[in-house]
Design an enzyme around this catalytic site. Structure first.
Site, PDB file in Angstrom:
ATOM      1  N   LYS A 196       0.857  -1.180   0.000  1.00 41.96           N
ATOM      2  CA  LYS A 196       0.000   0.000   0.000  1.00 41.96           C
ATOM      3  C   LYS A 196       0.895   1.232   0.000  1.00 41.96           C
ATOM      4  CE  LYS A 196      -3.557   2.457   2.528  1.00 41.96           C
ATOM      5  NZ  LYS A 196      -4.588   2.384   3.569  1.00 41.96           N
ATOM      6  N   LYS A 223      -2.166  -1.454  -3.798  1.00 45.89           N
ATOM      7  CA  LYS A 223      -3.046  -0.289  -3.721  1.00 45.89           C
ATOM      8  C   LYS A 223      -2.224   0.977  -3.806  1.00 45.89           C
ATOM      9  CE  LYS A 223      -6.074   2.019  -0.504  1.00 45.89           C
ATOM     10  NZ  LYS A 223      -6.568   2.098   0.836  1.00 45.89           N
ATOM     11  N   ARG A 282     -10.771  10.004   1.982  1.00 45.37           N
ATOM     12  CA  ARG A 282     -10.606  10.691   3.275  1.00 45.37           C
ATOM     13  C   ARG A 282     -11.706  11.737   3.465  1.00 45.37           C
ATOM     14  NH1 ARG A 282      -3.970  11.100   3.024  1.00 45.37           N
ATOM     15  NH2 ARG A 282      -3.614   8.839   2.994  1.00 45.37           N
TER      16      ARG A 282
END
Ligand code: PBG
Length: 340
Positions: free
Chosen positions: A212, A265, A222
């Site tokens: 990630k 990711k 977010r």
């Protein structure tokens, strides 16, 4: 030039006939379907969903058109609907109100917390769907980091892993199928696997966010969770975008610690990483087509600058072609409808 002016094949003095003609296999739709190497299927898709407290509420996420924060009752309907469309799995993310956050994210392992209640309810209403829960502290901490911080703002690894273990256990206790640690602390996969086994949750799987990256593509997510870090960034735990070998190191560690599925990711700026991880392991490989990737396509689509549906299919196909077996994507529902 009219067709009468075209040379008869094989008679041009300058151009020899090609001995191989790849275009033969592209001539008709049926021929193209026959030789298609990558088939995107609804079985590849994992649908991330946002849950919040309340009733009868569905709130738009500004930077993610078509995505919502759902109260539990409406989320259940959405889960039912997507399961009927053939989507096998959802990944749950909670919106935690400010007053339930603290410095160490204790709400994350509250047995009556939002995630725990939601998992119980989904397992009642749609027991067959695979429920995957996020293991990371950022939705639960006042400072927005994925771990516990010291007085200097340093994210402390081992104390964080202790909380992550509690969080994973509390999710297992309510019947989750897989836990998905997205925090990037060292050693958390092994610690969680050991704790799950010791508590008898031997069948709860681990989808590890192994590679990630510290990415600007997480911005809209977010916003959705109100979870942006209040200071600094996540570069001391998430990976440097410039690194590829390190991704394989992280993947190797997570496999040795007991991961069932490894993930890369984000997806699109990291297709080379997906490809390398695919070559490296026999485990299923997942890729997260993240919020920023979603937002860019939606924004251009809304402007009429791209053919949105075609770009969505081409994008997800590219992620699969790179080597992902599974794709977490906010497009999952739309694509399930398109693939019908
Ligand atoms: C939290 C988490 C993030 C995402 C999934 N889990 C954000 C972050 O690490 O800051 C991002 C997902 C997306 O952008 O779609 N640990």
């Amino acid at each position: 030039m009219s067709s009468a002016d075209l040379p008869t094949p094989g008679t041009s003095p300058t151009l020899p006939l090609p001995s191989v003609r790849p275009r033969r296999l592209r001539r008709t739709p049926a021929l193209r379907r026959m030789v298609r190497e990558t088939q995107l299927s609804v079985n590849d898709l994992i649908y991330p969903l946002f849950v919040m407290a309340g009733e009868g509420e569905k709130v738009k996420i500004g930077s993610m058109p078509g995505c919502y924060r759902y109260s539990l009752d409406l989320l259940l309907r959405e889960v039912q609907a997507v399961f009927e469309l053939g989507i096998n799995a959802i990944a749950l993310f909670p919106v935690i109100p400010e007053q339930k956050k603290d410095d160490t994210g204790t709400e994350s392992y509250n047995s009556e917390g939002l995630v725990q209640q939601t998992v119980r309810a989904i397992k009642q209403a749609v027991p067959e769907i695979v429920v995957i829960t996020d293991v990371a502290l950022d939705p639960f901490t006042t400072h927005g980091h994925d771990g516990i911080i010291d007085e200097n703002g340093v994210v402390l690894n081992d104390p964080t892993v202790e909380v992550l273990v509690k969080m994973a256990l509390s999710q297992a206790a309510v019947g989750v199928d897989m836990v998905a640690p997205s925090d990037m602390m060292d050693g958390r996969i092994g610690a969680i696997r050991k704790a799950l086994d010791a508590a008898g949750y031997i069948d709860v799987g681990i989808l590890a966010y192994s590679a990630k990256y510290a990415s600007a593509y997480y911005g809209p997510f977010r916003d959705a969770l109100d979870s942006a870090p209040k200071f600094g960034d996540k570069q001391t735990y998430q990976m440097d975008a410039a690194n590829a070998r390190e991704a394989l190191k992280e993947v190797a560690l997570d496999i040795s610690e007991g991961a069932d599925i490894v993930m890369v990711k984000p997806a699109l700026a990291y297709l080379d990483i997906i490809c390398q991880v695919r070559d490296y392991t026999q485990l299923p490989v997942a890729a997260y087509n993240v919020s920023g990737e979603y937002a860019m396509i939606k924004a251009a689509g809304q402007q009429g600058w791209i053919d949105e549906k075609k770009v969505i299919l081409e994008t997800l196909t590219s992620i699969k072609r790179a080597g992902a077996d599974l794709i977490l994507t906010y497009f999952a529902k739309e694509v399930a409808l398109m693939l019908r």
